[in-house]
Design a protein around this motif. Structure first.
Motif, mmCIF file in Angstrom:
data_model
loop_
_atom_site.group_PDB
_atom_site.id
_atom_site.type_symbol
_atom_site.label_atom_id
_atom_site.label_comp_id
_atom_site.label_asym_id
_atom_site.label_seq_id
_atom_site.Cartn_x
_atom_site.Cartn_y
_atom_site.Cartn_z
ATOM 1 N N ARG A 1 1.007 -1.194 -0.100
ATOM 2 C CA ARG A 1 -0.131 -0.062 -0.005
ATOM 3 C C ARG A 1 0.829 1.256 -0.113
ATOM 4 O O ARG A 1 0.946 2.031 -0.885
ATOM 5 N N VAL A 2 1.772 1.311 1.161
ATOM 6 C CA VAL A 2 2.413 2.768 1.267
ATOM 7 C C VAL A 2 3.454 2.865 0.217
ATOM 8 O O VAL A 2 3.513 3.996 -0.476
ATOM 9 N N TYR A 3 3.999 1.995 -0.403
ATOM 10 C CA TYR A 3 5.241 2.150 -1.270
ATOM 11 C C TYR A 3 4.565 2.531 -2.778
ATOM 12 O O TYR A 3 5.434 3.520 -3.332
ATOM 13 N N HIS A 4 3.399 2.207 -3.029
ATOM 14 C CA HIS A 4 3.047 2.846 -4.408
ATOM 15 C C HIS A 4 2.122 4.004 -4.100
ATOM 16 O O HIS A 4 1.578 4.426 -5.159
ATOM 17 N N SER A 5 2.095 4.403 -3.117
ATOM 18 C CA SER A 5 1.104 5.459 -2.719
ATOM 19 C C SER A 5 1.744 6.992 -2.837
ATOM 20 O O SER A 5 2.867 6.934 -3.280
ATOM 21 N N PRO A 6 0.683 7.941 -3.066
ATOM 22 C CA PRO A 6 1.249 9.400 -3.164
ATOM 23 C C PRO A 6 2.229 9.668 -2.006
ATOM 24 O O PRO A 6 2.941 10.866 -2.199
ATOM 25 N N GLN A 7 2.359 9.082 -1.104
ATOM 26 C CA GLN A 7 3.100 9.384 0.087
ATOM 27 C C GLN A 7 4.503 8.980 -0.225
ATOM 28 O O GLN A 7 5.408 9.394 0.523
ATOM 29 N N MET A 8 4.697 7.906 -1.272
ATOM 30 C CA MET A 8 6.100 7.457 -1.348
ATOM 31 C C MET A 8 6.663 7.642 -3.015
ATOM 32 O O MET A 8 6.597 8.745 -3.461
ATOM 33 N N LEU B 1 7.680 13.303 -7.888
ATOM 34 C CA LEU B 1 8.677 12.261 -8.395
ATOM 35 C C LEU B 1 8.048 11.849 -9.820
ATOM 36 O O LEU B 1 8.474 11.495 -10.582
ATOM 37 N N LEU B 2 6.469 12.248 -10.070
ATOM 38 C CA LEU B 2 5.983 12.014 -11.121
ATOM 39 C C LEU B 2 6.146 12.933 -12.269
ATOM 40 O O LEU B 2 6.430 13.931 -12.205
ATOM 41 N N PRO B 3 6.092 12.491 -13.477
ATOM 42 C CA PRO B 3 6.084 11.093 -14.168
ATOM 43 C C PRO B 3 7.420 10.388 -14.424
ATOM 44 O O PRO B 3 7.575 9.312 -14.907
ATOM 45 N N GLU B 4 8.498 11.239 -13.915
ATOM 46 C CA GLU B 4 9.836 10.409 -14.189
ATOM 47 C C GLU B 4 10.157 9.129 -13.600
ATOM 48 O O GLU B 4 10.705 8.156 -13.902
ATOM 49 N N VAL B 5 9.375 9.300 -12.432
ATOM 50 C CA VAL B 5 9.853 7.921 -11.500
ATOM 51 C C VAL B 5 8.592 7.034 -11.622
ATOM 52 O O VAL B 5 7.470 7.566 -11.177
ATOM 53 N N ASP B 6 8.580 6.017 -12.170
ATOM 54 C CA ASP B 6 7.685 4.821 -12.572
ATOM 55 C C ASP B 6 8.129 3.602 -11.884
ATOM 56 O O ASP B 6 8.923 2.892 -12.618
ATOM 57 N N VAL B 7 7.539 3.075 -10.858
ATOM 58 C CA VAL B 7 8.187 1.770 -10.566
ATOM 59 C C VAL B 7 7.071 0.538 -10.843
ATOM 60 O O VAL B 7 7.417 -0.479 -10.699
ATOM 61 N N SER B 8 6.321 1.055 -11.713
ATOM 62 C CA SER B 8 5.159 -0.085 -11.960
ATOM 63 C C SER B 8 6.089 -1.202 -13.086
ATOM 64 O O SER B 8 5.386 -2.303 -13.233
ATOM 65 N N ALA B 9 6.912 -0.749 -13.708
ATOM 66 C CA ALA B 9 7.537 -1.645 -14.752
ATOM 67 C C ALA B 9 8.524 -2.474 -13.975
ATOM 68 O O ALA B 9 9.302 -3.337 -14.697
ATOM 69 N N LEU B 10 8.753 -2.278 -12.733
ATOM 70 C CA LEU B 10 9.968 -2.842 -11.963
ATOM 71 C C LEU B 10 9.410 -4.248 -11.325
ATOM 72 O O LEU B 10 10.138 -4.742 -10.794
ATOM 73 N N GLY B 11 8.310 -4.373 -11.441
ATOM 74 C CA GLY B 11 7.498 -5.563 -10.678
ATOM 75 C C GLY B 11 7.278 -5.131 -9.283
ATOM 76 O O GLY B 11 7.634 -4.275 -8.748
ATOM 77 N N PRO B 12 6.412 -6.264 -8.646
ATOM 78 C CA PRO B 12 6.078 -5.855 -7.234
ATOM 79 C C PRO B 12 7.487 -6.031 -6.136
ATOM 80 O O PRO B 12 8.381 -6.556 -6.439
ATOM 81 N N LEU B 13 7.221 -5.262 -5.269
ATOM 82 C CA LEU B 13 8.236 -5.075 -4.297
ATOM 83 C C LEU B 13 8.572 -6.515 -3.480
ATOM 84 O O LEU B 13 9.494 -7.099 -3.083
ATOM 85 N N MET B 14 7.239 -7.351 -3.282
ATOM 86 C CA MET B 14 7.192 -8.535 -2.945
ATOM 87 C C MET B 14 6.511 -9.571 -3.703
ATOM 88 O O MET B 14 5.500 -9.191 -4.460
ATOM 89 N N SER B 15 7.205 -10.720 -4.444
ATOM 90 C CA SER B 15 6.602 -11.417 -5.120
ATOM 91 C C SER B 15 5.069 -12.103 -4.656
ATOM 92 O O SER B 15 5.153 -12.045 -3.430
#
Length: 739
Positions: free
Chosen positions: A344-351, A357-371
């Motif tokens: 929840r927190v990792y992908h939220s607007p608080q992190m 950070l948007l739109p340059e930082v996009d972690v959606s293409a890096l896969g989930p933080l936990m499998s």
């Protein structure tokens, strides 16, 4: 013809086609008149074809003639060239001796060039150690660009000399050169150490002093260009090349990011310590990525992709860090915090979804933080921890609940006067809170906790029944303890009803709020157990009265049933403190208990009617007792159609029958209405009459054997619970004194 078989074949085909055409055209005599026209037309056609053939052949012949002429001319030119080449070869052979003198001149020229080169670099060679000292002073004063320029100049000088020695095969002299330029290695290491210290402090320097960081990047890029140039030449690679400082830059930056903050050993993984650690990570990562995006990106070349590099590094470091922490034996709060933070927190607007950070930082293409596998494994660990905590709390609640039973006061009541306790509220609040907390993470975790909660509730009901049984055993030893035993049993019934009505609200999906069959069965078993204990308590108070049945005193008109009614009415008033569905169940079961115990008392073979007058008295007493009991239960709210007292009236008809010969028909109607009546029951009832002969008894039993009964599904057993005492066996030995 042998050389051109195709021509012969074509001629035959043409003749055949012509004959076929002619036979078809001139088959009728009247068409012979146009023979002259056909002949002239075909003659013209043949002339045209022959002229075209001659023209084509003539053009081919002309082309062949021109080609032969060109081949003849080319052969003459080739012969002329061969003659000229032969002449040139003989001329070169005649002049070979004259070129031998030029070889010595070439060697002298090369030696002159080498000596001239050496003379040019001699001043530089003599000043090497002086330059080393000056460069070292520049490095100590952090004049990195100037120091690097002198360092590169010395490296160029050394590399040129080594390259010349390599080309001339003088590898033995290379060691002398390397020894002379040995100070370069120390300067390189000193420069590199300062560069990596600067890169390691890059996030701070780009905010405070970006010039130093930019200087380091410029030096790294110079070295990269030198590496690329040497690798492109691919003739001679000097020692220490390629340096690969750009990759080292990436490595140092990544090591800085994944430094002390990602070591699980240096943090507290329990309680508020983990929450503070995760909050600090969230704050630091967002802050540092903002610095990279706003400042560091402007200090490095675009092809560094420095923001993407840092984002990927943070993502991978966090993934590894979470895995390290999850290998520890964490409590449920820590597991919940990690799941919430990762999902929840990792992908939220608080992190990572922060507006800065948007739109340059996009972690959606890096896969989930936990499998998904790790999430499922962690969720299962969390459920196990919650289950242990829930079990402990439920056990404590159960202990507190039964501890209250031994108080010197009745259980608390609601606004309608029904007995109750805090048990269902505590249990349901505990289950619902855990399910709602799990819903903050994922639906799968919520479903897992929901399933576990129902399993634990079912197990809790099992422990509750065991506690009820144990408390009942203690009460049997001393009926004064607990003082308000019945009241607390009634409260438990209300509690069970409250649990039954509210358990469906636990389901996450409002459209699928169904109670599982096993849990519904557990609730029913708990209700039946509490009802059973209440009925046992009622039976204990009625038992002394039933022991007086049947008797001559009872026949003569005692107040036995009136006393029963007083006991029943007293318990009915207590039963009114439970809600209506359970109250009606208790009333129904109480009436069945009263009837079955009444019938059991009659069948204990305590009395046999000795005369018709006694049978009349028995019939009157049965009528009065059944009527009195019926009026009591009707007054309590139990409809006559729901009562079992009709069995007493039917039994009375069996005893009141004047003619024993009609007993077969009467018994047949009796067993048809009450199919659970056995031969022993009928035999005992016939014995109670006292006037049934063996022949009539045999006829009745034979009739019963001919008409076996099947219990309907909705039938409430009455007689099957009544056991007939076994007849006493005669003592076959003579009475006498022992020897």
């Amino acid at each position: 013809d042998e050389e051109w078989p195709e021509a012969e074949k074509a001629e035959k085909l043409a003749r055949g086609a012509a004959l076929k055409w002619a036979s078809g055209v001139f088959y009728c005599p009247e068409k012979l008149e146009g023979l002259g026209q056909y002949r002239s037309r075909e003659t013209q056609r043949n002339s045209s074809i022959q002229s075209r053939l001659k023209s084509t052949v003539q053009s081919y012949l002309e082309g062949v003639s021109a080609g032969l002429e060109q081949l003849r001319s080319a052969a003459q030119e080739v012969q002329s060239v061969c003659q000229d080449l032969g002449a040139a070869r003989w001329a070169l052979l005649d002049s070979a001796d004259r070129f031998q003198g030029l070889q010595q001149m070439r060697a002298l020229m090369a030696e002159h060039v080498q000596l001239a080169s050496v003379v040019q670099v001699l001043p530089q060679l003599f000043s090497v150690h002086e330059v080393f000292s000056h460069t070292l002073q520049l490095l100590r004063g952090q004049h990195l660009l100037e120091a690097h320029a002198e360092l590169m100049m010395m490296e160029h000088l050394r590399d040129d000399i080594l390259s010349q020695l390599h080309l001339r095969g003088l590898s033995g002299a290379q060691a002398t050169v390397l020894s002379y330029f040995g100070g370069l290695q120390e300067l390189n290491e000193s420069l590199a150490k300062q560069l990596w210290d600067i890169v390691g402090s890059g996030l701070r320097l780009v905010r405070e002093d970006p010039v130093l960081f930019v200087t380091a990047v410029r030096i790294i890029e110079r070295e990269e260009k030198r590496d690329d140039a040497l690798l492109l030449e691919a003739t001679f690679l000097p020692p220490g090349r390629p340096k690969g400082w750009r990759q080292k830059f990436y490595h140092v930056l990544q090591e800085t990011i994944t430094g002390a903050r990602f070591h699980a050993a240096s943090m507290d993984t329990e309680g508020p310590g983990l929450a503070r650690h995760l909050a600090a990570l969230q704050k630091d990562i967002v802050s540092e990525l903002r610095v990279v995006k706003d400042l560091m990106v402007q200090c490095v070349p675009a092809h560094y992709n420095i923001l993407s590099l840092c984002t990927v590094t943070y993502h991978r470091a966090l993934t590894s860090h979470l895995q390290d922490m999850l290998r520890e034996d964490l409590d449920k709060q820590a597991l919940f915090l990690l799941l919430e933070w990762a999902l929840r927190v990792y992908h939220s607007p608080q992190m990572m979804g922060h507006p800065d950070l948007l739109p340059e930082v996009d972690v959606s293409a890096l896969g989930p933080l936990m499998s998904p596998e790790l999430v499922d494994q962690t969720e299962r660990k969390y459920v196990v921890k919650v289950k242990a905590s829930m079990l402990e709390w439920m056990q404590r609640t159960l202990e507190v609940e039964f501890k209250e039973w031994f108080r010197e006061e009745e259980p608390e009541t609601d606004h309608q006067g029904f007995f109750q306790s805090a048990l269902p509220v505590i249990v349901m609040q505990m289950l619902n809170e855990n399910i709602q907390v799990a819903s903050l993470i994922t639906e799968s975790l919520q479903q897992k906790v929901y399933n576990m909660a129902l399993e634990e509730l079912e197990a809790f009901l099992g422990r509750l029944r065991e506690a009820l049984v144990q408390c009942g055993k203690e009460h049997q030893k001393d009926r004064t303890i607990p003082k308000y035993y019945v009241s607390y049993l009634l409260a438990m019934l209300n509690n069970n009803l409250a649990l039954s009505s509210s358990v469906s609200s636990l389901h996450p999906d409002a459209a699928r709020r169904e109670v599982p069959t096993s849990l519904r069965a557990a609730l029913d078993r708990t209700q039946k157990k509490a009802c059973q204990l209440l009925l046992e308590e009622l039976l204990l108070d009625l038992q002394p009265l039933y022991l007086q049945l049947p008797s001559r005193k009872w026949l003569s008109g005692s107040q036995l049933v009136s006393s029963m009614c007083e006991v029943i009415d007293k318990y009915a008033k207590d039963f009114s403190r439970v809600r209506k569905p359970v109250f009606m169940l208790l009333l129904t079961e109480s009436e069945l208990l009263v009837v079955s115990q009444y019938l059991r008392a009659l069948m204990q073979k305590k009395m046999v009617c000795k005369s018709e007058e006694e049978r009349g008295q028995l019939c009157d007493r049965l009528l009065q007792d059944a009527t009195q009991l019926r009026e009591l239960f009707c007054g309590l709210g139990l409809d006559q159609s729901q009562q079992c007292l009709e069995a007493v009236f039917a039994l009375r008809e069996l005893i009141c029958l004047k003619d024993p010969a009609l007993l077969s028909l009467e018994v047949l109607g009796f067993i048809t209405k009450y199919p659970d009546v056995s031969d022993e029951h009928v035999t005992t009832l016939l014995d109670l009459r006292g006037d049934v002969s063996k022949e009539v008894r045999h006829m009745v039993l034979e009739m019963m054997a001919q008409h076996p009964q099947v219990l309907p599904e909705s039938y409430r057993p009455i007689f099957s619970t009544i056991l007939i005492p076994a007849p006493e066996l005669p003592f076959c030995l003579r009475k006498g004194k022992c020897a």
